[in-house]
Design an enzyme around this catalytic site. Structure first.
Site, short mmCIF file in Angstrom:
data_model
loop_
_atom_site.label_atom_id
_atom_site.label_comp_id
_atom_site.label_asym_id
_atom_site.label_seq_id
_atom_site.Cartn_x
_atom_site.Cartn_y
_atom_site.Cartn_z
N CYS A 50 -2.65 -14.85 9.28
CA CYS A 50 -1.61 -14.08 9.97
C CYS A 50 -1.34 -12.79 9.18
CB CYS A 50 -0.33 -14.90 10.14
SG CYS A 50 0.33 -15.51 8.60
N GLU A 68 -3.13 -11.92 14.52
CA GLU A 68 -3.76 -13.09 13.91
C GLU A 68 -5.27 -12.83 13.86
OE1 GLU A 68 -1.31 -15.50 13.37
OE2 GLU A 68 -2.62 -17.01 12.47
#
Ligand SMILES: C[S@@+](CC[C@H](N)C(=O)[O-])C[C@H]1O[C@@H](n2cnc3c(N)ncnc32)[C@H](O)[C@@H]1O
Length: 441
Positions: free
Chosen positions: A399, A433
């Site tokens: 992330c 992401e």
């Protein structure tokens, strides 16, 4: 320049916090809520690490990508620093940011398209609304840790969540509840955490306070009950500005939320991590599954799921392996990961509460390792161990592409990057992401 001085400058770039950047007197400058292609007049509010931060006074040349945001707080709130730009442009900016990190790691601009989120409002399944020292309930202004916005609307969760926040605000006002003050470390009400099972219809609400009984508890339960399947009173006795509760008391329902993704159901304890965008978590699981299948991993393989949380990837991938082992620091998450395996009829998965960096891997030889660390990335010991133990494949779910780029400096000694996919789990902000498949050289 002094604080309060005005300057007009062109925005030519973005930084990792999603701020527009340019030059003022040939020195780096930035401003939230702006993007490349704009010119702004700003007021100097801060200097940090050689960068001048401006607050917009006027957008003198707006970007053609500016659009009308749904939320009245867009342009002020740290929850959505890009809501006033069209979604296509947001995705392009995310692509620019992730590719910049990949290039910095010597990997080239690999991402051609960021997979979009099909829903732009109500996509989050969790929000932690904080209480400000003046009794605001909402989020903070970006880059201003003690400046709170009293959010009478927020479109990241469902409309019912906004109604629950209003009930909480009324309860504070009617009972003269003292808000937490993060400077003086005084006060009582600290957070309202709302978690929604988008595919189960459940909603968990946790009211987080400092130590002491809940005033007007019965009234609060009655008022919040229409909006919650689970209600919890959580206590954070520390001075740290966190919504994590050290002690919890269930006021209604079961002590957890259930969410369903990819045909599996997950129990999630109030303090534990779960992917915050349910729809995109499903898409991400599909990407990871395809990487495991496409890489021709034999069904006798062992998959090690490091930083496994409540077992999201391990349980989702269990059909593709003979054995799955999950490791996670949060003991409460591991306890439910075992229950989640049972709940989903998964019999080949085991879960262990441990720090990933404490593993010795003496008795394990995984074929595939899935790593999904927090934003800080892999502990250097974990990156080193992977390079030493040489599992055939690593699927790195990140992330934070900056920490991935840093970890690549170690992983790249033994691995080559075979595939990279970027997915947007976080519309209206700069985060993205990154899922990569790494194969032994
Ligand atoms: C980004 S989340 C991923 C969780 C899980 N893979 C999922 O998809 O739901 C990162 C997880 O790492 C855990 N964590 C943080 N530090 C850790 C450590 N040193 N060792 C193991 N797990 C850790 C956190 O508790 C959190 O559950």
């Amino acid at each position: 320049m002094k604080f309060g001085d005005h300057a007009t400058f062109e925005i030519t770039d973005i930084d990792r916090k999603g701020r527009g950047c340019g030059l003022v007197n040939e020195r780096p400058a930035c401003a939230y809520f702006t993007l490349p292609g704009e010119e702004i007049e700003g007021v100097l509010v801060k200097r940090q690490q050689g960068v001048k931060r401006f607050q917009i006074a006027r957008v003198t040349k707006p970007s053609p990508h500016r659009t009308t945001p749904r939320c009245a707080f867009a342009g002020k709130c740290g929850g959505c620093v890009w809501q006033q730009f069209d979604y296509g442009y947001q995705l392009e900016m995310k692509r620019r940011l992730v590719n910049r990190s990949l290039v910095s790691a010597g990997l080239g601009g690999l991402i051609i398209e960021v997979i979009p989120c099909p829903v732009l409002y109500g996509f989050r399944n969790r929000m932690d609304y904080c209480v400000g020292w003046r009794g605001e309930v909402g989020l903070k202004e970006p880059g201003r840790w003690n400046s709170y916005l009293d959010l009478t609307e927020c479109h990241l969760l469902s409309p019912d969540a906004t109604k629950a926040v209003a009930v909480f605000r009324d309860w504070m006002r009617d009972n003269k509840i003292e808000p937490w003050d993060g400077v003086k470390y005084t006060g009582y009400a600290r957070y309202i955490v709302i978690r929604e099972g988008k595919n189960t219809g459940e909603r968990l609400i946790m009211v987080v306070t400092s130590v002491g009984p809940l005033p007007a508890e019965k009234e609060l339960i009655a008022a919040l009950s229409p909006f919650a399947t689970t209600l919890i009173h959580g206590i954070n006795p520390t001075i740290t500005d966190l919504s994590v509760a050290a002690e919890m008391r269930v006021l209604k329902g079961e002590p957890f939320l259930r969410e369903a993704v990819g045909g599996k159901t997950f129990i999630i304890p109030p303090n534990s991590f779960f992917q915050t965008n349910t729809i995109m978590a499903g898409k991400m699981l599909e990407v990871v599954k395809q990487l495991v299948c496409g890489a021709g991993v034999n069904p006798a393989a062992m998959i090690l799921d490091l930083y496994c949380g409540v077992g999201f990837f391990g349980i989702g991938l269990a059909d593709l392996a003979e054995r799955v082992v999950g490791v996670e620091l949060d003991a409460a998450a591991i306890e439910v990961a075992e229950k989640n395996a049972e709940l989903n009829g998964v019999r080949n998965a085991e879960f262990h509460a441990a720090a990933a960096e404490s593993l010795s891997w003496e008795n394990e030889k995984p074929d595939v390792v899935v790593v999904d660390p927090p934003r800080s990335g892999l502990h250097p010991k974990v990156a080193r161990l992977l390079v030493e133990k040489k599992p055939e494949r690593i699927i790195y779910v990140s992330c934070n592409h900056d920490s991935f780029a840093r970890d690549w400096k170690i992983l790249g000694e033994a691995y080559q990057l075979k595939q990279a996919t970027a997915l947007d789990l976080f519309p209206h902000g700069p985060h993205v992401e990154l899922v990569t498949l790494l194969e032994l050289k």
